[in-house]
Design an enzyme around this catalytic site. Structure first.
Site, mmCIF file in Angstrom:
data_model
loop_
_atom_site.group_PDB
_atom_site.id
_atom_site.type_symbol
_atom_site.label_atom_id
_atom_site.label_comp_id
_atom_site.label_asym_id
_atom_site.label_seq_id
_atom_site.Cartn_x
_atom_site.Cartn_y
_atom_site.Cartn_z
ATOM 1 N N SER A 137 4.397 -2.181 -6.077
ATOM 2 C CA SER A 137 2.995 -2.302 -6.055
ATOM 3 C C SER A 137 2.583 -2.815 -6.856
ATOM 4 C CB SER A 137 2.281 -0.880 -5.425
ATOM 5 O OG SER A 137 0.987 -1.292 -6.025
ATOM 6 N N TYR A 161 -0.196 7.292 -10.153
ATOM 7 C CA TYR A 161 -0.239 6.326 -9.225
ATOM 8 C C TYR A 161 0.981 4.714 -9.728
ATOM 9 C CZ TYR A 161 0.909 3.022 -5.247
ATOM 10 O OH TYR A 161 1.511 2.298 -3.877
ATOM 11 N N LYS A 165 4.971 4.480 -9.877
ATOM 12 C CA LYS A 165 5.636 2.815 -9.765
ATOM 13 C C LYS A 165 6.549 2.021 -10.991
ATOM 14 C CE LYS A 165 4.804 2.952 -4.907
ATOM 15 N NZ LYS A 165 6.091 3.130 -3.720
HETATM 16 P P1 NAD Z 1 1.910 5.696 4.480
HETATM 17 O O1 NAD Z 1 1.483 6.757 3.638
HETATM 18 O O2 NAD Z 1 1.833 5.316 5.587
HETATM 19 O O3 NAD Z 1 3.576 5.892 4.691
HETATM 20 C C1 NAD Z 1 4.450 7.126 3.450
HETATM 21 C C2 NAD Z 1 4.885 6.878 4.567
HETATM 22 O O4 NAD Z 1 5.537 8.064 3.617
HETATM 23 C C3 NAD Z 1 4.922 8.240 5.691
HETATM 24 O O5 NAD Z 1 5.014 8.092 6.685
HETATM 25 C C4 NAD Z 1 4.294 9.671 4.615
HETATM 26 O O6 NAD Z 1 4.681 10.596 6.155
HETATM 27 C C5 NAD Z 1 6.142 9.778 4.214
HETATM 28 N N1 NAD Z 1 6.599 10.527 2.566
HETATM 29 C C6 NAD Z 1 5.632 10.936 2.202
HETATM 30 N N2 NAD Z 1 6.403 12.174 1.247
HETATM 31 C C7 NAD Z 1 7.408 11.957 2.107
HETATM 32 C C8 NAD Z 1 8.192 12.839 1.511
HETATM 33 N N3 NAD Z 1 8.552 13.452 0.628
HETATM 34 N N4 NAD Z 1 9.464 13.517 2.307
HETATM 35 C C9 NAD Z 1 9.687 12.139 2.715
HETATM 36 N N5 NAD Z 1 8.471 11.286 3.963
HETATM 37 C C10 NAD Z 1 7.884 11.066 2.887
HETATM 38 O O7 NAD Z 1 1.848 4.371 3.138
HETATM 39 P P2 NAD Z 1 2.302 2.823 3.197
HETATM 40 O O8 NAD Z 1 1.153 2.595 3.085
HETATM 41 O O9 NAD Z 1 3.042 2.524 4.598
HETATM 42 O O10 NAD Z 1 2.983 2.804 2.083
HETATM 43 C C11 NAD Z 1 4.309 2.985 2.272
HETATM 44 C C12 NAD Z 1 5.250 2.473 0.837
HETATM 45 O O11 NAD Z 1 4.071 1.143 0.384
HETATM 46 C C13 NAD Z 1 4.314 3.605 -0.260
HETATM 47 O O12 NAD Z 1 5.511 4.089 -1.097
HETATM 48 C C14 NAD Z 1 2.719 2.839 -1.287
HETATM 49 O O13 NAD Z 1 3.378 3.571 -2.223
HETATM 50 C C15 NAD Z 1 3.625 1.339 -1.569
HETATM 51 N N6 NAD Z 1 2.648 0.594 -1.093
HETATM 52 C C16 NAD Z 1 1.322 0.267 -0.384
HETATM 53 C C17 NAD Z 1 0.153 -0.348 -0.184
HETATM 54 C C18 NAD Z 1 -0.665 -0.367 0.860
HETATM 55 O O14 NAD Z 1 -1.536 -1.024 -0.370
HETATM 56 N N7 NAD Z 1 -0.714 0.908 1.978
HETATM 57 C C19 NAD Z 1 0.395 -1.273 -1.639
HETATM 58 C C20 NAD Z 1 1.410 -0.985 -2.567
HETATM 59 C C21 NAD Z 1 2.299 -0.277 -2.483
#
Ligand code: NAD
Ligand code: UDP
Length: 364
Positions: A137, A161, A165
């Site tokens: 991120s 958070y 990362k």
């Molecule tokens: P999201 O919450 O929609 O997706 C994450 C998924 O992981 C969800 O389906 C959740 O149910 C699942 N999950 C959470 N904990 C879990 C566990 N212990 N075991 C199995 N599954 C688990 O989030 P997103 O926006 O799709 O983000 C995906 C990744 O990208 C994450 O790692 C997040 O930190 C990273 N990210 C997101 C953003 C953003 O703004 N959306 C920005 C930078 C990085």
């Protein structure tokens, strides 16, 4: 065509990436505990891609469970090997992502994000699956000194958070044997092929309107909030500060269409598979900044709805401007964003309009 494990594949970015990977012919195993997503999203993938029951049984297998569950991970890898179709690569989305929540529950964030990644790496190593794309991120950069932000900018997380990362990024550098962790594209001495992708602000939805972002509770982020105001689920948007050192005084971010981001994952995977062991570290952003007021106006145009707002105090912890320098992703992957703010708002609105309450109330 490969068999891939997608952790967190039911989530916002994961589900859109699954569409792109299935379209490219890959067969997917999705592991998700649905703590922040719905199995309905995975059902919708089948209709977007016209997968019949027989196709979907072989092309999209779903495992409900936790990425920290080593026994479950073992079973998933072993089952694939028994079917003579071992998992060739993993895209690791599973994790927790809410900044404020992380401040109240730092151990929970270190557990899921860091221990979860460690467990996954251990099982991958054991099964000689050494290709990984990791969701990092832009939050790693904290308050950036240089904008647009290059990958060489200092890593300076300002909340648990971001720290989680940063910790996983360091763990991945160690696993790849890259002790001097400064380069963008480094040779791995351990056989691992790893991409650390630093996302900027993923927004928008698949143009079908079938899948999109569905946050639990009150959205923390600008886009889902604006979208829920436009559909009438929330009254007034609060704009956090109009005295930032920006053109119109509101905060500027690099919003990236989630389909562009999804395509970036496919390109990263292709780059890893197509060359030798390496550690890639890349920003995935558009390089274009939009202010809060510009987002509001673009969303009003796309939706034909008014988005009432009021200016309030700055939100603690916010940066004025966060915009990616995406040059290296283009050099290394040949990837750049193709969709701008208007497409983001058009597709985000199509999703919100067709699903005023997200996936809630629907059973997979
Ligand atoms: P999201 O919450 O929609 O997706 C994450 C998924 O992981 C969800 O389906 C959740 O149910 C699942 N999950 C959470 N904990 C879990 C566990 N212990 N075991 C199995 N599954 C688990 O989030 P997103 O926006 O799709 O983000 C995906 C990744 O990208 C994450 O790692 C997040 O930190 C990273 N990210 C997101 C953003 C953003 O703004 N959306 C920005 C930078 C990085
Ligand atoms: N923002 C806002 N009102 C909201 C949510 C966000 O004014 O309800 C602003 C926030 O201050 C920032 C921009 O919108 O300038 C993007 O915020 P978001 O939380 O979506 O992304 P992040 O700040 O995590 O990059």
């Amino acid at each position: 065509m490969a068999r891939l494990l997608i952790t967190g594949g039911a989530g916002f970015i994961g589900s859109h990436t699954c569409v792109v990977l299935l379209e490219a012919g890959h067969n997917l195993l999705v592991l998700d505990n649905f703590s922040n997503s719905s199995p309905v999203a995975l059902e919708r993938l089948k209709s977007i891609l016209n997968l019949n029951d027989r196709d979907s049984a072989s092309r999209l297998q779903v495992f409900q469970g936790d990425v920290r569950d080593i026994d479950l991970l073992e079973k998933i890898f072993e089952k694939s090997e028994l079917q003579s179709s071992p998992i060739e690569a993993v895209i690791h989305f599973a994790g927790l992502k809410a900044v404020e929540e992380s401040v109240h529950d730092p151990l929970g964030y270190w557990d899921v994000n860091v221990s979860g990644s460690r467990t996954l790496l251990e099982v991958m190593d054991k099964h000689d699956c050494k290709t990984l794309v990791f969701s990092s991120s832009a939050t790693l950069y904290g308050y950036p000194d240089i904008v647009p932000i290059p990958e060489s900018a200092p890593i300076n997380p300002i909340n648990p958070y971001g720290a989680s990362k940063a910790a996983v990024e360091m763990m991945l550098a160690d696993v790849a044997g890259c002790l001097k962790d400064r380069g963008i594209k480094q040779a791995s001495t351990t056989g691992w092929r790893i991409a650390r992708l630093r996302y900027f602000n993923p927004v928008g939805a698949h143009p079908s309107g079938c899948i999109g972002e569905d946050p639990n509770g009150v959205p923390n982020n600008l886009f889902p909030y604006v979208s829920q105001v436009a559909i009438g689920r929330r009254g007034t948007l609060q704009v956090f500060g109009s005295d930032w050192p920006t053109s119109d005084g509101t905060g500027i971010r690099d919003y990236i269409h989630v389909m562009d981001l999804a395509e970036g994952h496919k390109c990263a995977l292709d780059a890893l598979v197509g060359s030798g062991p390496q550690l890639l570290t890349l920003n995935l952003g558009s390089g274009v900044g939009s202010s809060v007021l510009e987002v509001i106006r673009a969303f009003e145009t796309a939706s034909g709805r008014e988005v009432p707002y009021k200016i309030v105090e700055r939100r603690p912890g916010d940066a004025a401007i966060t915009v990616a320098d995406p040059t290296l992703a283009y050099k290394c992957l040949g990837w750049r964003t193709r969709r701008g703010l208007n497409e983001i708002c058009r597709d985000g609105w199509a999703w919100q309009f067709a699903n005023p309450n997200g996936y809630k109330g629907e059973v997979a």
